[in-house]
Write a protein that holds these residues in place. Structure first.
Motif, short mmCIF file in Angstrom:
data_model
loop_
_atom_site.label_atom_id
_atom_site.label_comp_id
_atom_site.label_asym_id
_atom_site.label_seq_id
_atom_site.Cartn_x
_atom_site.Cartn_y
_atom_site.Cartn_z
N GLY A 2 2.10 -3.38 1.82
CA GLY A 2 2.86 -3.47 0.58
C GLY A 2 4.01 -4.48 0.65
N ARG A 4 7.94 -5.72 0.26
CA ARG A 4 9.25 -5.15 0.57
C ARG A 4 10.25 -5.68 -0.46
NH1 ARG A 4 9.76 -3.35 5.86
NH2 ARG A 4 11.74 -4.31 6.38
N ARG A 93 8.78 1.76 -10.30
CA ARG A 93 7.61 2.32 -9.61
C ARG A 93 6.33 2.23 -10.44
NH1 ARG A 93 6.90 2.02 -4.50
NH2 ARG A 93 8.64 2.75 -3.28
N ASP A 97 2.84 -1.31 -6.51
CA ASP A 97 1.78 -0.60 -5.80
C ASP A 97 2.39 0.56 -5.03
OD1 ASP A 97 -0.06 -2.41 -6.74
OD2 ASP A 97 0.10 -3.72 -4.98
N ASP A 99 2.15 1.50 -2.05
CA ASP A 99 2.65 1.24 -0.70
C ASP A 99 3.76 0.19 -0.67
OD1 ASP A 99 1.01 -0.87 -1.31
OD2 ASP A 99 0.04 -0.95 0.67
N ASP A 100 4.22 -0.30 -1.82
CA ASP A 100 5.37 -1.20 -1.83
C ASP A 100 6.61 -0.43 -1.39
OD1 ASP A 100 3.89 -3.36 -2.69
OD2 ASP A 100 4.39 -3.11 -4.81
N GLN A 101 7.40 -1.05 -0.53
CA GLN A 101 8.63 -0.38 -0.06
C GLN A 101 9.80 -0.82 -0.92
OE1 GLN A 101 8.37 -1.75 4.19
NE2 GLN A 101 8.76 0.41 4.59
N HIS A 126 11.88 7.81 -4.31
CA HIS A 126 11.38 6.52 -4.80
C HIS A 126 11.73 5.34 -3.92
CE1 HIS A 126 10.35 8.47 -8.56
NE2 HIS A 126 11.53 9.04 -8.53
N CYS A 127 12.78 5.47 -3.09
CA CYS A 127 13.25 4.30 -2.34
C CYS A 127 13.89 4.75 -1.02
CB CYS A 127 14.32 3.56 -3.16
SG CYS A 127 15.79 4.53 -3.48
N PRO A 163 7.10 3.97 1.91
CA PRO A 163 7.68 3.39 0.70
C PRO A 163 9.09 3.89 0.37
CG PRO A 163 5.90 4.91 0.13
CD PRO A 163 5.91 4.82 1.62
N SER A 164 9.50 5.05 0.90
CA SER A 164 10.78 5.64 0.49
C SER A 164 11.21 6.73 1.48
CB SER A 164 10.61 6.29 -0.90
OG SER A 164 9.62 7.30 -0.83
#
Ligand code: ATP
Length: 214
Positions: A2, A4, A93, A97, A99-101, A126-127, A163-164
């Motif tokens: 993902g 960043r 979000r 995606d 898996d995005d961090q 979420h983060c 991701p979070s």
């Protein structure tokens, strides 16, 4: 893997090199694909007299133009309601995606106020949160944050996984500069050269911002 993505919210009234240098250093340390500066809306009566949200946004745009990976995200100014970070995260979000961090950058002073944020206990769903030291602030973590810190802090900021969900403290060149100080200097007719990027300085002068009413 993902992406960043870093997020850095603030009133940016005006944006200054304390914000920008910290953002750039963290972006490099963490290898962000993108670091979004997100100017927050304020109730109209809380705006600095004669400096609008649109002008704060324009100054941030000028400050980061051509400075990858810094970009501006104006979603909080497009919203009719208060700028709640949790809603900004939820909205982001939906566009990313799974898996995005996401890494939310907050100065130490802002972090200490976290328990007063709307739905604050959901933020880490979420983060990740990266806390920036701020040399002009020196308090201990408030009681309400101690359990959270004990449960979620990572000793090595580079080890944040997924991701979070975690908190880390990050180093950056200490710059004891605040927007309050810049507004004061301008209000007294003094120079803020080298405290803000030249393009922001030119904008401030061209629009006659932050001058004391006469
Ligand atoms: P003001 O003086 O008007 O309160 P400010 O300079 O604190 O403004 P904000 O726009 O409120 O700027 O801050 C946005 C974010 O940037 C916050 O998380 C804040 O902690 C952080 N920040 C601001 N100045 C610095 C600095 N010099 N070093 C590190 N972080 C900073």
């Amino acid at each position: 893997m993902g992406k960043r993505i870093g997020l850095f919210g603030g009133t940016f009234d005006p944006v200054h090199i304390g914000h920008l240098r910290g953002a750039l250093e963290v972006a490099e340390q963490f290898g962000f694909d993108e670091l979004r500066l997100i100017p927050s809306a304020r109730p109209p009566h809380r705006e600095t007299p004669r400096v609008s949200a649109a002008q704060r946004l324009e100054m941030v745009q000028l400050a980061v133009a051509g400075v990858a990976p810094l970009v501006v995200d104006d979603r909080e100014l497009k919203r009719e309601r208060p700028s709640w970070t949790i809603e900004t995260l939820e909205s982001l979000r939906t566009e990313l995606d799974a898996d995005d961090q996401l890494f939310l950058l907050v100065g130490w002073d802002a972090f200490c106020g976290l328990p007063s944020w709307h739905r604050w206990s959901e933020l880490l769903d979420h983060c990740h949160i990266l806390v920036l030291q701020r040399p002009d602030a020196d308090s201990e973590a408030p009681e309400d944050l101690r359990d959270l810190l004990a449960a979620r802090s990572a000793v090595d900021p580079q080890s944040l996984q997924g991701p979070s969900g975690q908190i880390a403290f990050v180093w950056q060149t200490p710059l004891a500069i605040s927007a309050t100080q810049i507004r004061q200097l301008l209000g007294e007719g003094r120079s803020v050269r080298f405290l803000v990027p030249d393009a922001v300085l030119a904008y401030i002068h061209a629009h006659d911002l932050y001058r004391a009413p006469n």
